[in-house]
Design a protein around this motif. Structure first.
Motif, mmCIF file in Angstrom:
data_model
loop_
_atom_site.group_PDB
_atom_site.id
_atom_site.type_symbol
_atom_site.label_atom_id
_atom_site.label_comp_id
_atom_site.label_asym_id
_atom_site.label_seq_id
_atom_site.Cartn_x
_atom_site.Cartn_y
_atom_site.Cartn_z
ATOM 1 N N ARG A 118 -2.892 1.395 -8.605
ATOM 2 C CA ARG A 118 -3.987 0.508 -8.203
ATOM 3 C C ARG A 118 -4.719 -0.040 -9.418
ATOM 4 N N GLU A 147 -3.193 -6.140 0.963
ATOM 5 C CA GLU A 147 -4.276 -5.586 0.160
ATOM 6 C C GLU A 147 -4.794 -6.599 -0.857
ATOM 7 N N GLU A 159 1.305 6.499 -6.962
ATOM 8 C CA GLU A 159 0.174 7.329 -7.360
ATOM 9 C C GLU A 159 0.446 8.803 -7.106
ATOM 10 N N SER A 160 1.268 9.110 -6.091
ATOM 11 C CA SER A 160 1.616 10.512 -5.851
ATOM 12 C C SER A 160 2.470 11.071 -6.982
ATOM 13 N N VAL A 166 2.291 1.591 -3.549
ATOM 14 C CA VAL A 166 1.247 2.022 -4.474
ATOM 15 C C VAL A 166 0.932 3.503 -4.257
ATOM 16 N N SER A 167 0.817 3.927 -3.009
ATOM 17 C CA SER A 167 0.523 5.329 -2.709
ATOM 18 C C SER A 167 1.632 6.240 -3.215
ATOM 19 N N SER A 168 2.888 5.813 -3.040
ATOM 20 C CA SER A 168 4.015 6.605 -3.535
ATOM 21 C C SER A 168 3.961 6.721 -5.049
ATOM 22 N N GLU A 207 0.823 -1.209 0.000
ATOM 23 C CA GLU A 207 0.000 0.000 0.000
ATOM 24 C C GLU A 207 0.860 1.263 0.000
ATOM 25 N N SER A 208 1.953 1.255 0.764
ATOM 26 C CA SER A 208 2.841 2.422 0.788
ATOM 27 C C SER A 208 3.489 2.634 -0.571
#
Length: 250
Positions: free
Chosen positions: A79, A102, A72-73, A68-70, A65-66
């Motif tokens: 995702r 996830e 997407e930023s 993927v979030s990075s 998740e970390s």
């Protein structure tokens, strides 16, 4: 897909490697923690995904998740790619501690057995039809270095080089942090196994002045032209930008 050479899609690397690298390459990127290795691998992944190539991303230093979030930023629809089966996330971090992961994670690894991990990656490549295309990322090898003697780490890398890069034609990238002299010595030994060997470090004078400037060197790139010498860069919201540093007068 299937071209003999491939570009990373990261401007600073593509400038230093104007013709790209042979697709069947094992790439090792080493340097101190915090110098930007993980971000560079995420940008590589985004570039491959955006041009229609699948990516197997082995999460070893952080949870999916970390990561993927990075991504997407940075404007990478991680995702969506994961749910479409194009970004194949392998959780070898949270799963090792019995934690839930996830729903978009494709594979869970609870034990870092080098033969088992190598077999899992080969299976994922075959099951997803990845051959003479795509990218495999392992971030980072330190999880294996904590567990095994250096000779076992070298064997693991050779297995990946033969099984993924050479046999299946998948560009394979691994990072390695060098927080101590011991790890720096291990990293130096890894160089002879790599087809492409990249070093990243902080620019000492700029860091002493309170500016987080990094610099990158392509020390080795088999079979392709390369621009040698250290290139300075900074990490911004826009990504990785080349930087100019004037000499600081005493």
């Amino acid at each position: 897909m299937g071209e003999p050479n491939v570009k990373f899609g990261v401007p600073i690397l593509d400038k230093l490697l104007p013709r790209g690298i042979p697709r069947r390459s094992l790439v090792i990127m080493v340097g101190d923690s915090g110098t930007g290795k993980s971000l560079i691998t995420q940008l590589m992944a985004g570039s491959f995904l955006q041009r229609g190539e699948k990516v197997i991303y082995v999460c070893l230093d952080d949870d999916p998740e970390s990561i993927v979030s990075s991504m997407e930023s940075r404007g990478i629809e991680a995702r969506r790619y994961a749910r479409e089966g194009k970004l194949i996330l392998v959780d070898a971090y949270a799963s090792r501690y019995g934690l839930e992961t996830e729903e978009y994670v494709a594979e869970k690894i609870s034990s870092l057995d080098i033969h088992g991990v190598s077999s899992i990656l080969a299976r994922l490549a075959d099951n997803n039809g990845i051959r003479d295309s795509g990218l495999v990322i392992l971030d980072s090898l330190n999880s294996f270095a904590f567990r095994y003697e250096p000779s076992m780490l070298y064997d693991f890398l050779n297995m990946l080089r033969v099984s993924l890069a050479k046999k299946r034609g998948i560009t394979t990238v691994a990072t390695f942090h060098t927080p101590t002299q011991l790890y720096a010595e291990i990293a130096a030994t890894l160089e002879h196994m790599a087809d492409v060997y990249i070093i990243i470090r902080y620019h000492e004078e700029a860091l002493e002045a309170g500016v987080a400037v990094r610099e990158l060197l392509i020390k080795k790139a088999k079979g392709v032209p390369v621009m040698f010498g250290w290139v300075k860069f900074v990490i911004t919201d826009e990504g990785i930008l080349e930087a100019k540093v004037r000499k600081i007068e005493g």
